[in-house]
Design a protein around this motif. Structure first.
Motif, PDB file in Angstrom:
ATOM      1  N   MET A 165     -12.706   7.682   3.442  1.00  0.00           N
ATOM      2  CA  MET A 165     -11.570   6.806   3.376  1.00  0.00           C
ATOM      3  C   MET A 165     -12.260   5.282   4.884  1.00  0.00           C
ATOM      4  O   MET A 165     -12.325   5.694   5.930  1.00  0.00           O
ATOM      5  CB  MET A 165     -10.205   6.890   4.269  1.00  0.00           C
ATOM      6  N   GLU A 166     -11.795   3.953   4.713  1.00  0.00           N
ATOM      7  CA  GLU A 166     -12.273   3.327   5.360  1.00  0.00           C
ATOM      8  C   GLU A 166     -11.443   3.368   6.640  1.00  0.00           C
ATOM      9  O   GLU A 166     -11.948   2.053   7.961  1.00  0.00           O
ATOM     10  CB  GLU A 166     -12.612   1.758   4.222  1.00  0.00           C
ATOM     11  N   TRP A 167     -10.217   3.861   6.320  1.00  0.00           N
ATOM     12  CA  TRP A 167      -9.815   3.424   8.018  1.00  0.00           C
ATOM     13  C   TRP A 167      -9.785   5.093   8.461  1.00  0.00           C
ATOM     14  O   TRP A 167      -8.912   4.924   9.166  1.00  0.00           O
ATOM     15  CB  TRP A 167      -8.018   3.362   7.155  1.00  0.00           C
ATOM     16  N   ALA A 168     -10.794   6.023   8.367  1.00  0.00           N
ATOM     17  CA  ALA A 168     -10.650   7.275   8.859  1.00  0.00           C
ATOM     18  C   ALA A 168     -11.452   7.177  10.442  1.00  0.00           C
ATOM     19  O   ALA A 168     -12.275   5.901  10.491  1.00  0.00           O
ATOM     20  CB  ALA A 168     -11.457   8.251   8.253  1.00  0.00           C
ATOM     21  N   LEU A 190     -17.190   6.011  -1.512  1.00  0.00           N
ATOM     22  CA  LEU A 190     -15.453   5.316  -0.522  1.00  0.00           C
ATOM     23  C   LEU A 190     -14.658   4.679  -1.097  1.00  0.00           C
ATOM     24  O   LEU A 190     -14.936   3.902  -2.204  1.00  0.00           O
ATOM     25  CB  LEU A 190     -16.832   4.043   0.044  1.00  0.00           C
ATOM     26  N   GLN A 191     -13.477   5.215  -0.264  1.00  0.00           N
ATOM     27  CA  GLN A 191     -12.081   4.701  -0.515  1.00  0.00           C
ATOM     28  C   GLN A 191     -11.646   3.509   0.912  1.00  0.00           C
ATOM     29  O   GLN A 191     -11.884   3.298   1.790  1.00  0.00           O
ATOM     30  CB  GLN A 191     -11.215   5.759  -0.696  1.00  0.00           C
ATOM     31  N   LYS A 192     -11.796   2.235  -0.396  1.00  0.00           N
ATOM     32  CA  LYS A 192     -10.883   1.279   0.395  1.00  0.00           C
ATOM     33  C   LYS A 192      -9.348   1.671   0.582  1.00  0.00           C
ATOM     34  O   LYS A 192      -8.921   1.946   0.044  1.00  0.00           O
ATOM     35  CB  LYS A 192     -11.375  -0.556   0.338  1.00  0.00           C
ATOM     36  N   PRO A 193      -8.730   0.765   1.689  1.00  0.00           N
ATOM     37  CA  PRO A 193      -7.251   1.026   2.279  1.00  0.00           C
ATOM     38  C   PRO A 193      -6.421   0.159   0.692  1.00  0.00           C
ATOM     39  O   PRO A 193      -7.092  -0.899   0.435  1.00  0.00           O
ATOM     40  CB  PRO A 193      -7.331   0.403   3.297  1.00  0.00           C
ATOM     41  N   SER A 194      -5.453   0.368   0.275  1.00  0.00           N
ATOM     42  CA  SER A 194      -4.632   0.257  -0.784  1.00  0.00           C
ATOM     43  C   SER A 194      -3.101  -0.261  -0.204  1.00  0.00           C
ATOM     44  O   SER A 194      -2.451  -0.442  -1.132  1.00  0.00           O
ATOM     45  CB  SER A 194      -4.651   0.922  -2.054  1.00  0.00           C
ATOM     46  N   THR A 195      -2.515   0.769   0.936  1.00  0.00           N
ATOM     47  CA  THR A 195      -1.254   0.158   1.092  1.00  0.00           C
ATOM     48  C   THR A 195      -1.275  -0.103   1.639  1.00  0.00           C
ATOM     49  O   THR A 195      -2.141  -0.194   3.020  1.00  0.00           O
ATOM     50  CB  THR A 195      -1.037   1.577   0.403  1.00  0.00           C
ATOM     51  N   ILE A 196       0.310  -0.408   2.172  1.00  0.00           N
ATOM     52  CA  ILE A 196       0.279  -0.627   4.184  1.00  0.00           C
ATOM     53  C   ILE A 196       0.545  -0.340   5.113  1.00  0.00           C
ATOM     54  O   ILE A 196      -0.215  -0.235   5.904  1.00  0.00           O
ATOM     55  CB  ILE A 196       1.894  -1.128   4.056  1.00  0.00           C
ATOM     56  N   GLY A 197       0.429   1.117   4.570  1.00  0.00           N
ATOM     57  CA  GLY A 197      -0.176   2.621   5.525  1.00  0.00           C
ATOM     58  C   GLY A 197      -1.021   2.589   5.651  1.00  0.00           C
ATOM     59  O   GLY A 197      -1.582   2.865   6.947  1.00  0.00           O
ATOM     60  N   ASP A 198      -2.385   2.175   5.039  1.00  0.00           N
ATOM     61  CA  ASP A 198      -3.643   2.618   4.575  1.00  0.00           C
ATOM     62  C   ASP A 198      -3.407   1.354   5.744  1.00  0.00           C
ATOM     63  O   ASP A 198      -5.360   1.532   7.324  1.00  0.00           O
ATOM     64  CB  ASP A 198      -4.472   2.376   3.741  1.00  0.00           C
ATOM     65  N   TYR A 199      -3.601   0.433   6.175  1.00  0.00           N
ATOM     66  CA  TYR A 199      -4.049  -0.625   6.274  1.00  0.00           C
ATOM     67  C   TYR A 199      -3.429  -0.696   8.210  1.00  0.00           C
ATOM     68  O   TYR A 199      -4.241  -1.084   8.600  1.00  0.00           O
ATOM     69  CB  TYR A 199      -3.405  -2.542   5.784  1.00  0.00           C
TER      70      TYR A 199
END
Length: 313
Positions: free
Chosen positions: A238-241, A264-273
């Motif tokens: 995950m790109e936010w890891a 690779l997984q891009k952020p999709s939710t506000i929590g991810d960002y």
């Protein structure tokens, strides 16, 4: 020399990541492994990729796709599917005296042969007790018993079969259904209470867990000595890891995939960002973090405006 059976169990969502985990294990292992993959719904393409990795490293591999037990009615959560219970089937699927189970969200940076040769000394399972132990579980705890993380677990399959493991686990599930947090991990810990061997924590370093080294430290000292386990909702792909973990995971994934775009997984939710913004701040990338935060605020304002218009406010 003990049996060298290594088991992965996963659903379609984790099949690609199992390929990376398996590659990391086989790349460093000096033993000839018998690999077992338990999965009902992984695609033929994903299984073919896993087989190619095993063939590349001259490992024997067996796929188990037809399961006699379905776990219908067993508890699931947002982060755990029924596939997490496949670990409970290992004694009945793998015809061996013992086996090493590995999660698909880990990276082995060292040879696992010493772990495979570990003496269980009459214990049912062997695993690591991360700092925090039973943190988060609502299951009852017992004096003189240690809660283990089951992402890396050496299992005495013969003793588990003798103990009617599947039936007993079903009874534990039904008794504590409202209290099990980590599903089969909680169940297996309860079944094996007082008969667990605690391993050196290097065999299961939770990246993101409490014992993970502080942000200012590098992971270089760990490489070649540990298994890094991406336990928790934030995974290494995950790109936010944590970027230190991403670098290590990607170095193995690049040896499996022609392009990382498909894994690779891009952020999709506000929590991810929000997690991504915090990660950028920790790296000292304040401008990038501020830009992500601004995007979050703008998105929230758009959502509020849309809701107000719909309500006629």
């Amino acid at each position: 020399m003990h049996d060298t059976s290594v088991v992965f169990a996963f659903d379609a969502k984790y099949a690609k990541y199992c390929a990376v985990a398996l590659h990391s294990v086989l790349k460093h292992c000096k033993s000839r492994l018998n690999v077992h993959c338990i999965s009902k719904d992984a695609s033929d393409d994903d299984l073919a990729r896993i087989k190619n990795i095993a063939d590349r490293h001259q490992a024997k591999i067996t796929f188990h796709r037809e399961l006699k037990y379905s776990f219908d009615g067993w508890k699931v959560t947002e982060h755990f599917s029924l596939a997490t219970y496949y670990r409970i089937l290992i004694p009945y699927i793998v015809e061996a005296e013992r086996a090493l189970y590995l999660d698909s969200d880990l990276i082995a940076t060292c040879d696992i042969t010493p772990l495979l040769n570990m003496e269980l000394r009459g214990n049912l399972v062997a695993g690591c007790a991360p700092l925090g132990g039973e943190f988060g579980t609502k299951m009852p705890t017992h004096d003189s018993d240690t809660y283990l993380n089951m992402g890396v677990v050496l299992m005495d399959l013969a003793l588990l079969r003798d103990g009617d493991f599947l039936r007993a686990c079903g009874a534990i599930h039904d008794k504590y259904k409202d209290r099990i947090t980590w599903l089969d991990q909680c169940i297996i810990n309860e079944f094996a209470k007082f008969r667990k061997l605690i391993l050196n924590p290097r065999w299961n370093v939770l990246v993101g867990g409490r014992e993970f080294p502080p942000q200012e430290r590098r992971l270089d000292a760990y490489l070649g000595r540990v298994i890094l386990h991406g336990a928790g909702p934030t995974k290494p792909w995950m790109e936010w890891a944590d970027p230190r973990v991403q670098v290590i995971w990607r170095s193995y994934a690049e040896e499996v995939f022609d392009s990382l775009d498909e894994v690779l997984q891009k952020p999709s939710t506000i929590g991810d960002y929000m997690t991504l913004a915090k990660s950028l701040q920790r790296q000292g990338k304040y401008h990038e973090a501020s830009r992500v935060t601004d995007d979050i605020i703008r998105d929230l304002l758009r959502q509020i405006s849309s809701l107000m218009k719909k309500s006629g406010a």
